[in-house]
Structure formats: C-alpha cells, structure tokens
Design a protein around this motif. Structure first.
Motif, short mmCIF file in Angstrom:
data_model
loop_
_atom_site.label_atom_id
_atom_site.label_comp_id
_atom_site.label_asym_id
_atom_site.label_seq_id
_atom_site.Cartn_x
_atom_site.Cartn_y
_atom_site.Cartn_z
N ILE A 96 0.83 -1.20 0.00
CA ILE A 96 0.00 0.00 0.00
C ILE A 96 0.86 1.25 0.00
O ILE A 96 0.60 2.22 -0.73
N SER A 97 1.93 1.25 0.80
CA SER A 97 2.81 2.42 0.88
C SER A 97 3.50 2.70 -0.45
O SER A 97 3.54 3.84 -0.93
N VAL A 98 4.04 1.63 -1.06
CA VAL A 98 4.76 1.79 -2.33
C VAL A 98 3.82 2.24 -3.44
O VAL A 98 4.12 3.19 -4.19
N LEU A 99 2.68 1.59 -3.56
CA LEU A 99 1.75 1.92 -4.63
C LEU A 99 1.13 3.30 -4.41
O LEU A 99 0.97 4.08 -5.36
N PHE A 100 0.75 3.61 -3.19
CA PHE A 100 0.16 4.91 -2.92
C PHE A 100 1.14 6.03 -3.26
O PHE A 100 0.76 7.04 -3.87
N ALA A 101 2.40 5.87 -2.88
CA ALA A 101 3.40 6.90 -3.18
C ALA A 101 3.53 7.12 -4.69
O ALA A 101 3.66 8.25 -5.16
N GLY A 102 3.47 6.02 -5.45
CA GLY A 102 3.56 6.15 -6.91
C GLY A 102 2.32 6.78 -7.50
O GLY A 102 2.41 7.69 -8.34
N PHE A 103 1.15 6.32 -7.09
CA PHE A 103 -0.10 6.83 -7.65
C PHE A 103 -0.35 8.29 -7.28
O PHE A 103 -0.79 9.08 -8.10
N ALA A 104 -0.10 8.63 -6.03
CA ALA A 104 -0.43 9.98 -5.55
C ALA A 104 0.61 11.02 -5.96
O ALA A 104 0.26 12.17 -6.27
N PHE A 105 1.90 10.63 -5.98
CA PHE A 105 2.96 11.63 -6.15
C PHE A 105 3.97 11.28 -7.24
O PHE A 105 4.94 12.03 -7.42
N ASN A 106 3.79 10.15 -7.93
CA ASN A 106 4.78 9.72 -8.93
C ASN A 106 6.16 9.63 -8.30
O ASN A 106 7.17 10.00 -8.90
N THR B 285 -3.12 -4.00 -3.96
CA THR B 285 -2.48 -4.73 -2.87
C THR B 285 -3.22 -6.03 -2.58
O THR B 285 -2.60 -7.08 -2.36
N LEU B 286 -4.53 -5.99 -2.60
CA LEU B 286 -5.33 -7.20 -2.39
C LEU B 286 -5.09 -8.21 -3.51
O LEU B 286 -5.06 -9.42 -3.27
N VAL B 287 -4.92 -7.71 -4.73
CA VAL B 287 -4.59 -8.61 -5.85
C VAL B 287 -3.23 -9.27 -5.59
O VAL B 287 -3.07 -10.49 -5.74
N ALA B 288 -2.24 -8.47 -5.18
CA ALA B 288 -0.90 -9.03 -4.89
C ALA B 288 -0.97 -10.02 -3.72
O ALA B 288 -0.26 -11.03 -3.71
N THR B 289 -1.84 -9.75 -2.75
CA THR B 289 -1.99 -10.64 -1.61
C THR B 289 -2.57 -11.99 -2.04
O THR B 289 -2.17 -13.05 -1.53
N TRP B 290 -3.50 -11.96 -2.98
CA TRP B 290 -4.03 -13.22 -3.52
C TRP B 290 -2.91 -14.05 -4.15
O TRP B 290 -2.83 -15.26 -3.93
N PHE B 291 -2.04 -13.40 -4.89
CA PHE B 291 -0.91 -14.12 -5.48
C PHE B 291 0.01 -14.69 -4.39
O PHE B 291 0.57 -15.77 -4.54
N ALA C 102 7.61 -14.57 -3.54
CA ALA C 102 8.31 -14.09 -4.74
C ALA C 102 7.32 -13.66 -5.82
O ALA C 102 7.48 -12.62 -6.45
N SER C 103 6.30 -14.47 -6.02
CA SER C 103 5.29 -14.14 -7.01
C SER C 103 4.58 -12.83 -6.66
O SER C 103 4.39 -11.96 -7.52
N ALA C 104 4.21 -12.67 -5.39
CA ALA C 104 3.53 -11.45 -4.96
C ALA C 104 4.42 -10.23 -5.14
O ALA C 104 3.95 -9.16 -5.56
N LEU C 105 5.71 -10.37 -4.83
CA LEU C 105 6.63 -9.24 -4.98
C LEU C 105 6.82 -8.86 -6.44
O LEU C 105 6.95 -7.66 -6.76
N PHE C 106 6.86 -9.84 -7.34
CA PHE C 106 6.96 -9.52 -8.76
C PHE C 106 5.71 -8.79 -9.24
O PHE C 106 5.80 -7.85 -10.04
N VAL C 107 4.55 -9.23 -8.78
CA VAL C 107 3.31 -8.54 -9.15
C VAL C 107 3.32 -7.12 -8.62
O VAL C 107 2.97 -6.16 -9.34
N PHE D 51 -3.31 -8.99 -17.61
CA PHE D 51 -2.35 -9.90 -18.24
C PHE D 51 -0.95 -9.78 -17.67
O PHE D 51 -0.31 -10.78 -17.31
N THR D 52 -0.41 -8.56 -17.59
CA THR D 52 0.97 -8.42 -17.13
C THR D 52 1.13 -8.86 -15.68
O THR D 52 2.20 -9.35 -15.28
N LEU D 53 0.09 -8.70 -14.86
CA LEU D 53 0.17 -9.14 -13.47
C LEU D 53 0.37 -10.65 -13.39
O LEU D 53 1.22 -11.14 -12.63
#
Length: 457
Positions: free
Chosen positions: A22-32, A152-158, A165-170, A433-435
């Motif tokens: 959540i922290s990593v994705l939020f930082a990217g989405f909100a502030f690039n 994040t929930l999608v990555a958690t499912w993986f 490793a799979s979740a981190l790649f996603v 697909f890429t996920l």
C-alpha cells in the motif's frame, strides 16, 4: 504452540506485505514518487475527462447531488458529445469548483452513470474545510489510496496462491507501470473499479472451494454485484476487458481442481448470467438518469447505440469524417500498435540531455519473456515437483494466457476507440495480463533460488 506461532508469523508476513504494498503503490499513484511516468504527463493526465467530475461537483454544490440525473458533465454552451471540451473549457470546469463560480449551462455526459462524481459530491459535503482546492487534493489521495488498496489485495491473492516471490513480482510490476501510475489518482477513471469484479471472484473462489448449488448461486450474485459496482463507478470504459478479467480466477481454479465439464459449464453460466444482470441493471439506471436529465430515455438509448457503433465497426457514412480513419483502420494494425507500445520508458527528454527515453521496455518484450517463463514453469524441474505443484503451475500458466484475451477483446472489438485513444489504452495490458505474467516470473525464479540453495546445502 508451534502451530500458533506459525499462524502468527503468517499473519505478520501478510500484514507486512500489505503495509509495504500500500505504501509503495500509494506513493507512486499519488505523487509519482518512483518517477516511472513523465512528470509533465503525470500532472496533467486526462484533465479533460476528470473535469467532468469537477463539473459534477460544481453542479451538485449548486443544485444538489441528483440534479441533471446525477450525471457528470460540463458547463458549456454545446453538447459535450457533439464537440469535445476545449482546454479553456477544461480550465473553467476546475475554476467553477475551486472558486464557486455559478454554472450557466450544464451539458451532461450520457455514456455512464457517473458514480464517481456522486461519491465525491457526497464527500464534498461531508469534508468540512473551506478550501476546495485542498478538497480536490484529498479526493486524489482517496482515489490513489483505493487504487493502492485494490492492487495490494490482488498481490496478496498471489501471495496466498504462489508465495512471496510471485507477490513481490506482481507488486513491482504494478509500481513500475507508467500507465497504472498515470491512472491511479484520476477521479474520472477510478482505476480501482476495474479490478473489483476479478478481485471479488479471486477471494470468493479461494475461500469457497466446494462445489454446490448454493456455491453457483453465490458465484452469480457476487459477479453481478461486482460488475454493477464497476459500471457504477467508471461506466463502460474497457467493459469487455473487465468482463474477461472477471472470469480469469474461475479459469485458474477450474484448472487447479481439474473441474469436470459439467461443473465448469454451471459455473461459467452463473458468472455470465450474474455479470449480464449487473450490466443490464446499470444500463437501466443510466437510461433513467438520461430521462431525468433530458426528458427522453429513448433518446439516451439511441445515444448509447450510436456511441457503441462509433467505437467499434460502425458505418463510415453514419458519422463525421473525423471518424473515418478509425472506422476503416485495420484491426491487426491497431492491435499491433499496442503490442509494440511502451510498458515503461525511463530517462525522458525532460529529465536528461537526450532526445528521448534512455530505456524502453515494450509489451512485446514482456509477452516474449512471459512465454519463456511459462515453458520453464511447465517443463523445467518436473522431477522435483509434486503433482500438486505441477497442477498449480499449469493453472497459473493457463490463467495467464487466458487473461491476454482481456486486453485483446478491447483492441479487437473496440478497434475504432483503440485507434484514437493510444494515449490511454495501453493501460489495458495491466488488466490483468501483465500481473499474471510477472507472477510466473516470480514462481520460476523462486524455484531457481530453491534449487541453488539445495545444491549449496
């Protein structure tokens, strides 16, 4: 005691993974923060469509949330569907909300319910601060947070299905996607809503592995509710992609459990029926809104039919000459443009002395790498894998390559739209697909590391 400690450790791992994601994705989405999108593009991405939400906010403040049927729109003296809003009109949309300037004429956007506009209109009333500019920034933060939470929930499912490793790649592939970064905070696009149907079935099927009549009924209800939510919050944007996405978890679990054809057919019918009802209910609401806004629901149906033809394979003679190129374009040519398009561009001209990006990773590069990793996942180290592990690999690879139909469905069916909208439609490759492709990378590399560690031990 050992089992309790193991359970606590697993929960701790999931909590840490979710917090980091959540922290990593939020930082990217909100502030690039990770600078994967060009800064200028990030700051002004899709202001034209987002301005329709700002128009709704100004209209709601002036006349009520359900005025003009609750539809998004623009304060212009012409139909937003006949002539698209100009840059000056876009700026005026924002200023109408920021400076509380009274609207003179409101042209509603008739192609979607506009639930995102209603949502932010409610929040506009609930958030008691005087600065509307600060409110707008809060709305962007909310959109970024919802996008980060959903992915994040999608990555958690993986993680639950294939490991860390799979979740981190996603997660990494999501954070490094310039297209997801651009879409993540936009109030109009509501990126998170695209993933809702797929995410709902991911966790429902993960938690309900038994097959029964009630199971199929619930499957249809969840599919219908999730598809309706998607249509409510961002309309029919990339609708074929979202509908194919919905079925990807079902394909995965059907392969994993070797579901027989009869049960597979029942499940597929339940999902299709539920999704169809969700779309139809949303269309009924939209036609009601158009009737309230314009007094002519049938006219709204004609508008939707015309819009569908204009975005797919309509008759060239029925539309303005500006649509002739898109309507007559080659389907293969349009699709190929997206296959060779950029997934990630680093080192933009604005950031360096060069004339363009220093590093460009294209989608055909990813597709090729996913194919190689798929072969390794299916055939490498076969003797060292258990039957369950082999079946899980088969299910992942099968679901991944089935998921490529999600983006292709839009490129092919909505060929005319894809011909025109090359500035936004690349995001569809990430739906999903890429996920799944990067999840295969994670599975293979995790297996390589395990093999090396066994040899070293």
């Amino acid at each position: 005691m050992q089992m309790k400690q193991s359970g606590r450790m697993d929960k701790a791992k999931v909590f840490i993974l979710c917090a980091v994601s959540i922290s990593v994705l939020f930082a990217g989405f909100a502030f690039n923060t990770w600078r994967v999108a060009e800064e200028k593009s990030f700051g002004r991405f899709q202001r034209d469509t987002e301005s329709l939400v700002l128009g709704r906010l100004a209209k709601s403040r002036q006349d009520g949330i359900f005025s003009a049927g609750g539809l998004t729109g623009a304060d212009i003296d012409h139909s937003v569907h006949d002539t698209w809003i100009t840059p000056k009109e876009i700026d005026r949309q924002y200023l109408s909300y920021f400076d509380d300037i009274p609207l003179k004429r409101y042209s509603p956007y008739l192609s979607q319910i506009g639930g995102q506009g209603m949502l932010y209109s409610v929040l506009d009333k609930l958030i008691r601060i005087p600065s509307t500019r600060v409110k707008y920034e809060i709305f962007q933060i909310i959109a970024s947070g919802l996008s980060a939470l959903t992915l994040t929930l999608v990555a958690t499912w993986f993680y639950f299905e294939f490991g860390l490793a799979s979740a981190l790649f996603v997660l990494a592939s999501t954070a490094l996607s310039q297209w997801l970064t651009l879409f993540g905070r936009n109030l109009w696009w509501s990126l998170w809503a695209f993933y809702l149907p797929m995410l709902a079935l991911m966790f429902f099927l993960m938690l309900n592995r038994t097959v029964s009549k009630r199971h199929f009924t619930n499957l249809g209800i969840i599919a219908g509710a999730a598809v309706f939510a998607k249509c409510f919050f961002n309309g029919y944007e990339f609708i074929t992609t979202a509908l194919v996405m919905l079925t990807v978890p079902f394909i995965y679990y059907s392969l994993l459990h070797r579901t027989d054809l009869r049960q597979f057919f029942k499940g597929a019918v339940s999902i299709v029926a539920g999704a169809s009802i969700g779309v139809l209910v949303s269309l009924g609401i939209l036609l009601l809104q158009i009737g309230l806004a314009q007094g002519n629901a049938l006219g709204g149906l004609e508008h939707l039919t015309s819009t569908l033809e204009k975005r797919t394979y309509g008759n060239v003679s029925d539309f303005n000459s500006e649509f002739s190129d898109s309507l007559t374009a080659s389907t293969f040519g349009v699709t190929w443009n997206y296959v060779k398009g950029p997934y990630l561009e680093l080192g933009h001209a604005s950031d360096s002395a060069g004339a363009g990006p220093v590093i460009v990773i294209r989608y055909w590069h990813l597709i090729g790498s996913f194919a190689v990793m798929s072969v390794l996942a299916l055939f490498a180290w076969t003797r060292t894998k258990s039957t369950e592990q082999c079946q899980r690999d088969i299910a992942l690879v099968g679901a991944a390559w089935f998921s490529i139909l999600a983006p292709l469905s839009w490129f092919v069916i909505f060929k005319s739209h894809s011909y025109i909208h090359t500035h936004i439609n690349f995001v569809i490759w990430q739906l999903p697909f890429t996920l799944f492709g990067f999840a295969i990378w994670g599975v293979v590399l995790q297996r390589v590391l395990s093999a090396l560690m066994r040899k070293a031990g």
